[in-house]
Design an enzyme around this catalytic site. Structure first.
Site, PDB file in Angstrom:
ATOM      1  N   TYR A 142      46.922  -3.970  -6.543  1.00  0.00           N
ATOM      2  CA  TYR A 142      47.546  -3.568  -7.797  1.00  0.00           C
ATOM      3  C   TYR A 142      48.299  -2.248  -7.674  1.00  0.00           C
ATOM      4  O   TYR A 142      49.167  -1.941  -8.495  1.00  0.00           O
ATOM      5  CB  TYR A 142      46.505  -3.454  -8.911  1.00  0.00           C
ATOM      6  CG  TYR A 142      45.912  -4.764  -9.367  1.00  0.00           C
ATOM      7  CD1 TYR A 142      46.404  -5.986  -8.908  1.00  0.00           C
ATOM      8  CD2 TYR A 142      44.845  -4.803 -10.256  1.00  0.00           C
ATOM      9  CE1 TYR A 142      45.858  -7.185  -9.319  1.00  0.00           C
ATOM     10  CE2 TYR A 142      44.294  -6.007 -10.685  1.00  0.00           C
ATOM     11  CZ  TYR A 142      44.804  -7.190 -10.205  1.00  0.00           C
ATOM     12  OH  TYR A 142      44.262  -8.382 -10.618  1.00  0.00           O
ATOM     13  N   LYS A 191      36.888 -10.720   1.549  1.00  0.00           N
ATOM     14  CA  LYS A 191      37.453 -11.875   2.249  1.00  0.00           C
ATOM     15  C   LYS A 191      37.652 -11.479   3.709  1.00  0.00           C
ATOM     16  O   LYS A 191      38.735 -11.581   4.283  1.00  0.00           O
ATOM     17  CB  LYS A 191      38.780 -12.291   1.595  1.00  0.00           C
ATOM     18  CG  LYS A 191      39.305 -13.653   2.023  1.00  0.00           C
ATOM     19  CD  LYS A 191      38.391 -14.805   1.653  1.00  0.00           C
ATOM     20  CE  LYS A 191      39.030 -16.139   2.061  1.00  0.00           C
ATOM     21  NZ  LYS A 191      38.074 -17.270   1.925  1.00  0.00           N
ATOM     22  N   ASP A 223      35.551 -16.490  -2.470  1.00  0.00           N
ATOM     23  CA  ASP A 223      35.585 -17.877  -2.928  1.00  0.00           C
ATOM     24  C   ASP A 223      34.176 -18.422  -3.134  1.00  0.00           C
ATOM     25  O   ASP A 223      33.900 -19.134  -4.109  1.00  0.00           O
ATOM     26  CB  ASP A 223      36.390 -18.762  -1.972  1.00  0.00           C
ATOM     27  CG  ASP A 223      36.120 -18.477  -0.510  1.00  0.00           C
ATOM     28  OD1 ASP A 223      35.373 -17.538  -0.199  1.00  0.00           O
ATOM     29  OD2 ASP A 223      36.674 -19.202   0.344  1.00  0.00           O
ATOM     30  N   ASP A 247      38.638  -8.003 -10.855  1.00  0.00           N
ATOM     31  CA  ASP A 247      39.331  -8.413 -12.066  1.00  0.00           C
ATOM     32  C   ASP A 247      38.989  -9.863 -12.413  1.00  0.00           C
ATOM     33  O   ASP A 247      38.699 -10.206 -13.560  1.00  0.00           O
ATOM     34  CB  ASP A 247      40.839  -8.260 -11.846  1.00  0.00           C
ATOM     35  CG  ASP A 247      41.646  -8.367 -13.132  1.00  0.00           C
ATOM     36  OD1 ASP A 247      41.045  -8.539 -14.207  1.00  0.00           O
ATOM     37  OD2 ASP A 247      42.880  -8.291 -13.055  1.00  0.00           O
ATOM     38  N   ASP A 251      35.580 -11.363 -15.203  1.00  0.00           N
ATOM     39  CA  ASP A 251      35.871 -12.253 -16.323  1.00  0.00           C
ATOM     40  C   ASP A 251      35.044 -13.531 -16.230  1.00  0.00           C
ATOM     41  O   ASP A 251      34.564 -14.054 -17.250  1.00  0.00           O
ATOM     42  CB  ASP A 251      37.360 -12.610 -16.350  1.00  0.00           C
ATOM     43  CG  ASP A 251      38.207 -11.529 -17.016  1.00  0.00           C
ATOM     44  OD1 ASP A 251      37.632 -10.495 -17.400  1.00  0.00           O
ATOM     45  OD2 ASP A 251      39.425 -11.715 -17.137  1.00  0.00           O
TER      46      ASP A 251
END
Length: 356
Positions: A142, A191, A223, A247, A251
């Protein structure tokens, strides 16, 4: 005591839920003898409409001079066609960067009274869920280099994921300190089988873990983590991860607790100066209708009292009042079951206030 609070109501349902939260905060102040002095400033889409910028300099200065920042929500379809630097969400990135807010704490707690609202089977959630996602907030993709270039296949866009050792160290310490006060378990999500930045992340987290011998550290690919959150969420205590992964996963974690309208968050810097906001978005489709759930923002005030102002008893007072209000059967539309009475935003706020 007196405290200076910067208030950014934002867009959509932001003003409604912030007004509710401040009403509760004022009631707590009256009960315990504190005064909260509010300075309201603009950020997000409403700031763009007023000043042509999503984060005016005045807003930033007020936030820097305050003890803490309260934020509602920003964004909406109205501003979707603006260039990236003018979009409402750019205000969030700017506030985090300029205030040095590198650690985002997102607790995902399933209240006993809301078990029926959880989309998972009862045998999966057992006696409840209590997960805390610790998300790195000022690094990663980001904030990395971005741009466009021409390729043989036409114009291409790129965003670069970059993490430095010190950035990983400081967020890892937040996660381990949090775990020491909980179940002493940290799951670092990355990852590392693909990304070089994740391999540095994992190596650095393991180095920090040596200073916390009582805390059990495990690693999980993102994942797999996204799958495990719905398959067996009780295995998690504290999850620490990168900006983008956090992020997404936070959620997901919020939804398994029944409603994203229930989850608060805190964004903290080195000196515990923080910005406090609900996890949910601006929900422009229900703005101004009295349908918004104010509990996430009210619980964000509890986090503000605890982390930035050091008022632990006052923080606990809000948490207990919310729990009691839910146990009494008070529900907004997002957490109501079939046949249950649905309260307005103001009515839910009044139910919490009555239990303070």
């Amino acid at each position: 005591m007196d405290y200076k609070i910067a208030v950014i109501k934002g867009d959509g349902i932001g003003p409604e839920v912030v007004d509710s939260a401040l009403e509760i905060l004022d009631a707590v102040g009256e009960k315990f003898g504190h005064k909260f002095n509010y300075t309201e400033v603009l950020a997000g889409g409403c700031a763009y409409d007023e000043y042509g910028e999503p984060l005016p300099e005045k807003t930033l200065n007020v936030c820097k001079e305050s003890d803490a920042v309260v934020l509602g929500a920003v964004g909406g379809p109205k501003w979707d066609d603006l260039p990236g630097e003018k979009r409402p969400e750019a205000a969030l990135l700017g506030l985090r960067k300029e205030l040095g807010l590198f650690a985002n704490l997102r607790p995902a707690i399933l209240f006993e009274a809301l078990k029926d609202a959880c989309p998972l089977k009862p045998e999966i959630i057992g006696d409840g869920l209590d997960i805390c996602v610790v998300r790195e907030l000022t690094g990663g993709i980001y904030f990395g280099e971005r741009g466009f270039r021409d390729t043989e296949m036409g114009k291409a866009a790129y965003d670069v994921e970059v993490y430095a050792e010190q950035e990983v160290e400081r967020i890892a310490k937040v996660a381990f300190d949090m775990a020491m006060k909980r179940k002493k378990k940290v799951m670092s999500v990355d990852k590392a089988n693909i990304l070089e930045s994740s391999r540095l992340w994992r190596k650095t987290v393991e180095k920090v873990a040596k200073d916390y011998p009582e805390v059990a550290l495990d690693h999980m690919y993102v994942d797999n983590a996204s799958m495990q959150l719905v398959r067996d969420p009780k295995q998690f205590d504290v999850i620490v991860t990168t900006n983008m992964f956090g992020d997404i996963l936070s959620d997901e974690a919020s939804m398994i607790t029944g409603s994203i309208g229930m989850l608060p968050s805190a964004s903290l810097g080195e000196n515990n100066k923080g910005m406090y906001e609900p996890v949910h978005g601006s929900a422009p489709d229900i703005a101004g209708q009295g349908k918004a759930n104010p509990l996430a923002t009210i619980l964000s005030m509890s986090m503000m009292l605890k982390y930035s102002l050091g008022l632990l008893e006052e923080s606990e007072c809000i948490e207990q009042a919310v729990t009691k209000a839910l146990n009494e059967g008070n529900r907004t539309g997002d957490i109501a079951g079939t046949g249950e009475k649905i309260l307005t935003t103001a009515e839910m706020t009044a139910a919490v206030k009555a239990n303070l």
